[in-house]
Design a protein around this motif. Structure first.
Motif, short mmCIF file in Angstrom:
data_model
loop_
_atom_site.label_atom_id
_atom_site.label_comp_id
_atom_site.label_asym_id
_atom_site.label_seq_id
_atom_site.Cartn_x
_atom_site.Cartn_y
_atom_site.Cartn_z
N VAL A 1 0.79 -1.23 0.00
CA VAL A 1 0.00 0.00 0.00
C VAL A 1 0.82 1.28 0.00
N SER A 2 2.14 1.18 0.12
CA SER A 2 2.95 2.40 0.13
C SER A 2 4.23 2.13 -0.65
N ALA A 3 5.07 3.13 -0.72
CA ALA A 3 6.34 2.96 -1.43
C ALA A 3 7.44 2.47 -0.48
N ALA A 4 7.09 2.25 0.79
CA ALA A 4 8.10 1.75 1.73
C ALA A 4 8.51 0.34 1.29
N ARG A 5 9.76 0.00 1.48
CA ARG A 5 10.26 -1.29 1.02
C ARG A 5 10.97 -2.07 2.12
N PRO A 6 10.24 -2.35 3.22
CA PRO A 6 10.89 -3.15 4.26
C PRO A 6 11.10 -4.58 3.77
N LYS A 7 12.03 -5.23 4.40
CA LYS A 7 12.33 -6.61 4.03
C LYS A 7 11.16 -7.53 4.39
N VAL A 8 10.92 -8.46 3.50
CA VAL A 8 9.87 -9.46 3.72
C VAL A 8 10.53 -10.82 3.59
N ALA A 9 10.26 -11.73 4.52
CA ALA A 9 10.82 -13.08 4.37
C ALA A 9 9.95 -14.07 5.11
N ASP A 10 10.14 -15.35 4.76
CA ASP A 10 9.26 -16.37 5.32
C ASP A 10 9.80 -16.93 6.63
N TYR A 11 10.48 -16.10 7.39
CA TYR A 11 10.88 -16.53 8.73
C TYR A 11 10.45 -15.45 9.72
N PRO A 12 10.22 -15.82 10.98
CA PRO A 12 9.76 -14.83 11.94
C PRO A 12 10.83 -13.78 12.26
N PHE A 13 10.37 -12.64 12.70
CA PHE A 13 11.24 -11.54 13.12
C PHE A 13 12.14 -11.04 11.99
N THR A 14 11.53 -10.93 10.84
CA THR A 14 12.24 -10.32 9.71
C THR A 14 12.43 -8.84 10.00
N THR A 15 11.38 -8.24 10.51
CA THR A 15 11.44 -6.81 10.80
C THR A 15 12.03 -6.60 12.19
N LEU A 16 13.15 -5.87 12.23
CA LEU A 16 13.80 -5.62 13.52
C LEU A 16 13.65 -4.17 13.93
N GLN A 17 13.35 -3.33 12.97
CA GLN A 17 13.18 -1.90 13.22
C GLN A 17 11.85 -1.49 12.62
N PRO A 18 11.16 -0.56 13.28
CA PRO A 18 9.90 -0.10 12.68
C PRO A 18 10.14 0.60 11.33
N ASN A 19 9.16 0.51 10.47
CA ASN A 19 9.20 1.19 9.18
C ASN A 19 7.95 2.02 9.04
N LEU A 20 8.10 3.17 8.43
CA LEU A 20 6.90 3.95 8.14
C LEU A 20 6.71 4.05 6.64
#
Ligand SMILES: Nc1nc2c(ncn2[C@@H]2O[C@H](COP(=O)(O)OP(=O)(O)OP(=O)(O)O)[C@@H](O)[C@H]2O)c(=O)[nH]1
Ligand SMILES: [Mg+2]
Length: 358
Positions: free
Chosen positions: A179-198
């Motif tokens: 839904v946005s132009a943000a490009r956080p990492k996506v992966a099929d394992y838990p805790f891919t995101t370590l830092q918040p993204n806006l």
């Protein structure tokens, strides 16, 4: 560190119209007096703070703003027309800096605050003005002044309007990418995101809101399980939470309803006011459920969870249902503007690098 939405623009005010040297010429008046009019003023550029605008996203697209020039004066005492001013609308909170001098031109602190960014040039004087007892037929006139030109940096400290909440792997980052132009990492394992993204979500040309994607939560987060729950502080000042649930987990032992309950329990343990914040359920990965079984899956899920609030079915991967969701969120934010969160303690914004997009 704060999340900063920024844009760089150029503003060029219009040049003033030239004055003109002209003399009255009429029948039987061989030598009339001077009648050259003044040039009109060039258009200026202003900014007005508008509380209905949340982001600077429009200025990433529209970079150059140019006002028209004033018209030149003419004979017969005709003044040139002044050009219209241009008014740019920006969010309250925008700080505008002159890129060349580093000077802060303004810090928009309140709705409808209006500030001049680039002044239009004065029109030149026609020879009418130079008439005197010693010079009855002046030929002087002046040229219009140039308009100001500036390169500006716009900065806005962004507060997320909406927070994404959910188990690791629920698809929160995939949703923000959809839904946005943000490009956080996506992966099929838990805790891919370590830092918040806006990410800035633009629903149409002048309506947008900001979403925060935070690391996943698991049962026991309050006691430090997983990444803990300290990331929830980034949701303190949002106005709406979207609880993202994977309704088609690959793991046959997974129990989406129990997991959804666990998330809500963690929320409550963390902070009562966060728990009471408006929250919608977003059932994700519907592309993994056969179309004909979808309604049943949803109904069973809601019944078992005992949830009667808003619920959306989406596939963050294919984008199905995402537009409906973002429109509903936008509408909600617009109709609940007055309930904006007060400055809450601990509600600081995510520290993030490249997060929003344009
Ligand atoms: N089939 C399908 N897979 C999805 C969908 N949304 C996300 N996924 C997949 O699910 C996995 C996890 O997605 P993420 O977006 O990283 O999940 P997250 O909630 O951000 O996870 P954490 O950052 O670890 O908390 C990835 O492999 C995605 O490709 C969806 O709608 N359909
Ligand atoms: Mg993620």
């Amino acid at each position: 560190m704060k999340f900063i939405d920024e844009a760089f623009i150029e503003v060029s005010a219009g040049k003033g119209g030239n004055g003109v040297a002209s003399f009255r010429r009429e029948k039987f008046i061989p030598k009339g007096g001077p009648d050259g009019g003044d040039g009109g003023r060039g258009g200026s550029i202003f900014v007005v703070a508008d509380r209905n605008i949340n982001t600077l996203i429009d200025y990433r697209y529209a970079r150059i703003h140019r006002a028209k020039n004033g018209e030149s004066g003419r004979g017969s005492d005709c003044y040139g027309k002044s050009a219209e001013d241009i008014v740019l609308r920006m969010p309250v909170g925008t700080v505008i800096t002159d890129e060349e001098t580093g000077e802060i031109l303004t810090d928009l602190t309140h709705d409808r605050q209006k500030v001049l960014l680039a002044k239009g040039g004065q029109g030149g004087l026609g020879n009418l003005h130079f008439k005197s007892s010693t010079n009855r037929a002046p030929r002087q006139f002046t040229l219009g002044e140039p308009g100001e030109h500036r390169r500006l940096k716009l900065e806005l400290k962004v507060l997320a309007d909406v927070g994404l909440l959910g188990m690791p792997n629920a698809g929160k980052s995939t949703l923000i990418r959809a839904v946005s132009a943000a490009r956080p990492k996506v992966a099929d394992y838990p805790f891919t995101t370590l830092q918040p993204n806006l990410g800035v979500v633009r629903v149409d040309h002048d309506r947008s809101f900001v979403v925060a994607d935070i690391p996943g939560l698991i049962e026991g987060a309050a006691e430090g399980a997983g990444l803990g729950h300290q990331f929830l502080k980034h949701l303190a000042r949002t106005r709406l939470l979207l609880h993202v649930v994977d309704v088609a987990p690959l793991d046959p032992a997974a129990h989406p309803v129990a997991e959804a309950r666990a998330i809500v329990a963690e929320l409550q343990k963390y902070d009562e006011s966060l728990y009471r914040k408006p929250r919608w359920l977003v059932l994700n990965k519907t592309d993994m459920v056969p179309q004909q079984a979808l309604t049943e899956v949803q109904e069973d899920f809601l019944r078992e969870l005992g949830w009667s609030g808003p619920c959306f079915l989406i596939s963050a991967l294919t984008g199905a249902g995402c537009t409906e969701l973002t429109y509903a969120v936008m509408e909600y934010l617009e109709t609940h503007r007055e309930e904006a969160m007060p400055e809450a303690a601990g509600g600081e914004q995510p520290a993030t690098g490249e997060a929003s997009g344009g």
